[in-house]
Design an enzyme around this catalytic site. Structure first.
Site, mmCIF file in Angstrom:
data_model
loop_
_atom_site.group_PDB
_atom_site.id
_atom_site.type_symbol
_atom_site.label_atom_id
_atom_site.label_comp_id
_atom_site.label_asym_id
_atom_site.label_seq_id
_atom_site.Cartn_x
_atom_site.Cartn_y
_atom_site.Cartn_z
ATOM 1 N N SER A 182 31.698 35.470 43.898
ATOM 2 C CA SER A 182 31.482 36.658 43.086
ATOM 3 C C SER A 182 30.888 37.804 43.913
ATOM 4 O O SER A 182 31.440 38.154 44.941
ATOM 5 C CB SER A 182 30.600 36.274 41.897
ATOM 6 O OG SER A 182 30.803 37.208 40.880
ATOM 7 N N TRP A 271 37.930 39.173 34.535
ATOM 8 C CA TRP A 271 37.100 40.277 35.046
ATOM 9 C C TRP A 271 37.263 40.431 36.562
ATOM 10 O O TRP A 271 37.162 41.521 37.109
ATOM 11 C CB TRP A 271 35.637 40.030 34.660
ATOM 12 C CG TRP A 271 34.706 41.191 34.832
ATOM 13 C CD1 TRP A 271 33.555 41.210 35.580
ATOM 14 C CD2 TRP A 271 34.805 42.501 34.247
ATOM 15 N NE1 TRP A 271 32.941 42.431 35.489
ATOM 16 C CE2 TRP A 271 33.685 43.242 34.680
ATOM 17 C CE3 TRP A 271 35.744 43.116 33.403
ATOM 18 C CZ2 TRP A 271 33.471 44.578 34.305
ATOM 19 C CZ3 TRP A 271 35.519 44.450 33.026
ATOM 20 C CH2 TRP A 271 34.400 45.149 33.471
ATOM 21 N N HIS A 302 34.936 31.903 35.773
ATOM 22 C CA HIS A 302 34.149 32.468 36.860
ATOM 23 C C HIS A 302 33.063 31.501 37.311
ATOM 24 O O HIS A 302 31.986 31.438 36.715
ATOM 25 C CB HIS A 302 33.530 33.766 36.337
ATOM 26 C CG HIS A 302 32.958 34.629 37.411
ATOM 27 N ND1 HIS A 302 33.737 35.243 38.363
ATOM 28 C CD2 HIS A 302 31.675 34.979 37.688
ATOM 29 C CE1 HIS A 302 32.966 35.947 39.173
ATOM 30 N NE2 HIS A 302 31.710 35.797 38.782
HETATM 31 C C1 GTR Z 1 29.768 40.760 37.482
HETATM 32 C C2 GTR Z 1 30.304 41.868 38.306
HETATM 33 C C3 GTR Z 1 31.314 41.354 39.264
HETATM 34 C C4 GTR Z 1 30.871 40.054 39.924
HETATM 35 C C5 GTR Z 1 29.924 39.226 39.090
HETATM 36 C C6 GTR Z 1 29.031 38.232 39.797
HETATM 37 O O1 GTR Z 1 28.963 41.154 36.462
HETATM 38 O O2 GTR Z 1 30.871 42.799 37.438
HETATM 39 O O3 GTR Z 1 31.673 42.336 40.184
HETATM 40 O O4 GTR Z 1 30.437 40.251 41.198
HETATM 41 O O5 GTR Z 1 29.070 39.967 38.359
HETATM 42 O O6 GTR Z 1 28.491 38.471 40.866
HETATM 43 O O7 GTR Z 1 28.829 37.186 39.173
#
Ligand code: GTR
Length: 318
Positions: A182, A271, A302
């Site tokens: 992420s 996302w 995620h």
């Molecule tokens: C989210 C963000 C992403 C991603 C994520 C993370 O909220 O929008 O760009 O990096 O966090 O780090 O878990």
């Protein structure tokens, strides 16, 4: 890995791949991440504890406290390192963590990673730089100059982790791997671009400003990311909200060549735009030697899963 962009993407007007390795690094620094200042030096690396034969004898667990001397003061880092019992010196994976070193003991598949022959060194990312628009740690230890964002500070931290690993017996930084999930996957890519000691860079669900294309609509965009996380990038990056920056992320991946890169996505991680990540990999492929760029998409959302670790390491070992 196919090298052909899907039909609908042949005319996508993606900017060209670098003709020379390193050609766009300065442009990525200027537009997105900022310039990382020189002047850090590894000081003392002090062993705090050593537990032998953890995870049923898979390897040893070491904790160090390391001092990094910066121009305006010292940064102290607490590292957690696992070294396999049966493969020494072991190439090291450096990966920052989100919730403290001990939490990785629950979440990361250390036994299997060590069985595959790799050491893993981790640090809490916020020990390097707080994830907070109103605070800074390492960036306050350098004279004010050109801006660099928190993603660049975390990337800087990955390089310092490599300095620390180079200091510890039983570990080698030959074949070192930068891995991140992420926001830390964005940092891993930027570290992999800049620090040639990383033989392989692994980005997991890194999304916008990581592996996914700005030019592929879907998921997080520049307006969303710079509104929620203005501190991650140079302040001027937010000016590209609603438009296209001159560069795109297939060029970032290609900037790692001739070293190797692996991109991992989760099917339901809308996302982070898994399709945009895949298209970036396909578009970057001509910059790499055979088999030097890899990709997987797995079911689920995620997260950095055991499957992600093991498939990335299978690529590394290929
Ligand atoms: C989210 C963000 C992403 C991603 C994520 C993370 O909220 O929008 O760009 O990096 O966090 O780090 O878990």
């Amino acid at each position: 890995m196919t090298t052909d962009l899907p039909e609908a993407w042949r005319d996508a007007e993606l900017p060209d791949l670098p003709a020379l390795s390193g050609e766009f690094v300065e442009e990525f620094a200027r537009v997105i991440y900022g310039r990382t200042p020189p002047g850090a030096r590894l000081g003392e690396v002090v062993l705090q504890s050593r537990d032998e034969g953890v995870f049923g004898g898979a390897g040893d667990r070491l904790r160090h406290r390391a001092t990094i001397s910066c121009p305006l003061g010292d940064l102290e880092l607490n590292t957690l390192l696992h070294i396999p019992a049966d493969a020494r010196p072991a190439p090291v994976v450096v990966a920052l963590n989100f919730a403290g070193n001990d939490e990785t003991l629950e979440d990361w598949p250390y036994a299997k990673v060590m069985a595959a022959g790799y050491a893993v060194l981790t640090v809490d990312y916020q020990q390097i730089e707080p994830d907070d628009p109103n605070a800074s740690r390492v960036r306050a230890l350098f004279p004010a100059g050109e801006p660099w964002g928190a993603v660049a500070a975390w990337a800087w931290g990955l390089s310092r982790c490599l300095d620390i690993a180079a200091d510890v017996p039983g570990v080698t930084i030959d074949g070192a791997i930068a891995l991140g999930h992420s926001r830390l996957g964005k940092a891993a890519l930027w570290a992999g671009v800049q620090d040639e000691r990383f033989a392989v860079t692994v980005s997991n669900d890194s999304g916008c400003c990581g592996a996914s294309l700005f030019r592929h609509p879907g998921g997080e965009d520049i307006a969303a990311i710079t509104t929620r996380f203005p501190h991650w990038f140079v302040p001027s990056f937010s000016a590209y909200a609603g438009s296209r920056p001159p560069i795109d992320q297939h060029q970032l991946l290609a900037s790692i060549a001739p070293r190797r890169v692996y991109v991992a996505s989760g099917e339901d991680d809308a996302w982070a735009d898994p399709i945009g990540e895949y298209l970036a990999v396909v578009a970057a492929t001509p910059a790499f030697g055979d088999g030097d760029i890899g990709y997987h998409v797995r079911p689920g959302g995620h997260a950095l899963l055991e499957e992600d670790w093991l498939r990335a390491l299978a690529f590394v070992q290929r």
